[in-house]
Write a protein that holds these residues in place. Structure first.
Motif, PDB file in Angstrom:
ATOM      1  N   VAL A 296       7.205   3.486  -0.153  1.00 31.68           N
ATOM      2  CA  VAL A 296       7.262   2.303   0.693  1.00 31.68           C
ATOM      3  C   VAL A 296       6.816   1.094  -0.130  1.00 31.68           C
ATOM      4  N   ILE A 297       7.406  -0.048   0.139  1.00 35.77           N
ATOM      5  CA  ILE A 297       7.013  -1.258  -0.574  1.00 35.77           C
ATOM      6  C   ILE A 297       5.608  -1.673  -0.137  1.00 35.77           C
ATOM      7  N   ALA A 298       4.748  -1.940  -1.120  1.00 36.98           N
ATOM      8  CA  ALA A 298       3.356  -2.284  -0.835  1.00 36.98           C
ATOM      9  C   ALA A 298       3.093  -3.739  -1.204  1.00 36.98           C
ATOM     10  N   THR A 299       1.976  -4.236  -0.715  1.00 41.63           N
ATOM     11  CA  THR A 299       1.614  -5.623  -0.982  1.00 41.63           C
ATOM     12  C   THR A 299       1.195  -5.788  -2.438  1.00 41.63           C
ATOM     13  N   PRO A 300       1.365  -6.973  -3.039  1.00 42.33           N
ATOM     14  CA  PRO A 300       0.963  -7.196  -4.435  1.00 42.33           C
ATOM     15  C   PRO A 300      -0.541  -6.982  -4.618  1.00 42.33           C
ATOM     16  N   GLY A 301      -0.918  -6.372  -5.735  1.00 40.54           N
ATOM     17  CA  GLY A 301      -2.321  -6.159  -6.052  1.00 40.54           C
ATOM     18  C   GLY A 301      -2.956  -4.975  -5.375  1.00 40.54           C
ATOM     19  N   ILE A 302      -2.199  -4.179  -4.621  1.00 39.46           N
ATOM     20  CA  ILE A 302      -2.773  -3.025  -3.933  1.00 39.46           C
ATOM     21  C   ILE A 302      -3.149  -1.950  -4.949  1.00 39.46           C
ATOM     22  N   THR A 303      -4.216  -1.216  -4.655  1.00 37.62           N
ATOM     23  CA  THR A 303      -4.658  -0.135  -5.528  1.00 37.62           C
ATOM     24  C   THR A 303      -4.398   1.207  -4.861  1.00 37.62           C
ATOM     25  N   ALA A 304      -4.532   2.288  -5.634  1.00 38.87           N
ATOM     26  CA  ALA A 304      -4.280   3.627  -5.102  1.00 38.87           C
ATOM     27  C   ALA A 304      -5.262   3.974  -3.986  1.00 38.87           C
ATOM     28  N   LYS A 305      -6.498   3.479  -4.083  1.00 31.67           N
ATOM     29  CA  LYS A 305      -7.487   3.774  -3.063  1.00 31.67           C
ATOM     30  C   LYS A 305      -7.175   3.097  -1.736  1.00 31.67           C
ATOM     31  N   GLU A 306      -6.377   2.068  -1.782  1.00 27.15           N
ATOM     32  CA  GLU A 306      -6.062   1.305  -0.572  1.00 27.15           C
ATOM     33  C   GLU A 306      -4.833   1.836   0.147  1.00 27.15           C
ATOM     34  N   VAL A 307      -4.197   2.850  -0.420  1.00 27.72           N
ATOM     35  CA  VAL A 307      -3.025   3.453   0.225  1.00 27.72           C
ATOM     36  C   VAL A 307      -3.503   4.309   1.399  1.00 27.72           C
ATOM     37  N   THR A 308      -2.944   4.053   2.598  1.00 30.02           N
ATOM     38  CA  THR A 308      -3.350   4.774   3.808  1.00 30.02           C
ATOM     39  C   THR A 308      -2.163   5.526   4.402  1.00 30.02           C
ATOM     40  N   PRO A 309      -2.434   6.576   5.203  1.00 25.34           N
ATOM     41  CA  PRO A 309      -1.334   7.318   5.848  1.00 25.34           C
ATOM     42  C   PRO A 309      -0.499   6.434   6.780  1.00 25.34           C
ATOM     43  N   GLU A 310      -1.095   5.399   7.375  1.00 26.37           N
ATOM     44  CA  GLU A 310      -0.345   4.548   8.298  1.00 26.37           C
ATOM     45  C   GLU A 310       0.785   3.811   7.599  1.00 26.37           C
ATOM     46  N   MET A 311       0.699   3.606   6.292  1.00 25.83           N
ATOM     47  CA  MET A 311       1.737   2.884   5.550  1.00 25.83           C
ATOM     48  C   MET A 311       3.047   3.656   5.537  1.00 25.83           C
ATOM     49  N   PHE A 312       2.990   4.990   5.772  1.00 28.02           N
ATOM     50  CA  PHE A 312       4.194   5.823   5.722  1.00 28.02           C
ATOM     51  C   PHE A 312       4.639   6.252   7.130  1.00 28.02           C
ATOM     52  N   SER A 313       4.143   5.554   8.124  1.00 24.56           N
ATOM     53  CA  SER A 313       4.501   5.859   9.505  1.00 24.56           C
ATOM     54  C   SER A 313       5.747   5.079   9.911  1.00 24.56           C
TER      55      SER A 313
END
Length: 237
Positions: free
Chosen positions: A92-109
């Motif tokens: 999924v396309i993420a916001t600029p500057g996002i880190t791996a720790k900030e990836v959440t399950p809700e982003m793939f919902s």
């Protein structure tokens, strides 16, 4: 390689060289085809059997990320060597500057309205690579050693490890005969020396009885002869 718009996945078929009681790993390469950060998540139908590192993360624009999939050691092999396990890669396309720790399950919902790209992967068991056949160096067991010969016909440097040189039997016999002959000559000379010594002693006793007190000529001759014999014996032995 997948035909996705966000992440290019390779390989689509995870091949594991199956071996009992041994952990086996397979690499998965994710390539970001966009100018945006892409977050990913890896799912499997058999989570207890596999370990995925990292199972979530971020792939930077126009870059590649490696994901290591490790199958836990198996106690039994399937009868047909077929595997029904599946993997699902979500991106999924993420916001600029996002880190791996900030990836959440809700982003793939998908229910939350996110545009999620999915790529399905299958698992295949393959035969493990065979070890190279051992090559026996040198001569075979039980055969006699032979010197190595180079292409030009000359004996190579390995010939110095050959057996020790043995003298011909004829030379050995001649040496023994010579030693026997010298031994016999030595014994004869010693016997002659003993006999001359006895005669010398007798001449000494007779010389003492002589009125003139001079040394008889025979005495001098015998002494010189004894010296020659002793010198001859020393040279031959």
């Amino acid at each position: 390689m997948s035909n996705s718009e966000l992440l290019s996945v390779e390989p689509l078929d995870l091949q594991f060289p199956f071996e009992l009681k041994k952990q086996i790993s397979c690499s998965l390469y994710l390539t970001n085809k966009t100018d945006n950060n892409v977050a990913f998540k890896v799912k499997t139908t058999n989570p207890k059997k596999y370990c995925v590192r990292p199972n979530t993360g971020v792939v930077l624009p126009r870059s590649t990320c490696e994901v290591l999939v490790t199958m836990q050691a198996q106690k039994e092999a399937p009868s047909d060597m077929q595997c029904k396990d599946k993997f699902l890669l979500q991106g999924v396309i993420a916001t600029p500057g996002i880190t791996a720790k900030e990836v959440t399950p809700e982003m793939f919902s998908k229910e939350s309205g996110h545009l999620v790209e999915e790529t399905k992967l299958k698992v295949t068991y393959v035969a493990p690579p065979r070890p190279p056949s051992p090559v026996h160096e040198g001569s075979e067991e039980g055969s006699s050693p032979r010197a190595s010969v180079s292409d030009n016909g000359h004996t190579s440097e390995f010939s110095r490890f050959s057996v020790d040189k043995v003298e011909p039997q004829e030379n050995t016999s001649e040496a023994r005969a010579l030693i026997t002959k010298l031994t016999e000559e030595k014994q004869s000379a010693l016997q002659l020396n003993n006999r001359l010594q006895r005669e010398l002693d007798q001449l000494k006793r007779e010389g003492k009885k002589s009125q003139s007190g001079g040394i008889p000529f025979m005495y001098v001759l015998i002494v010189g002869l004894i010296g020659l014999i002793l010198g001859y014996i020393m040279k031959r032995t």
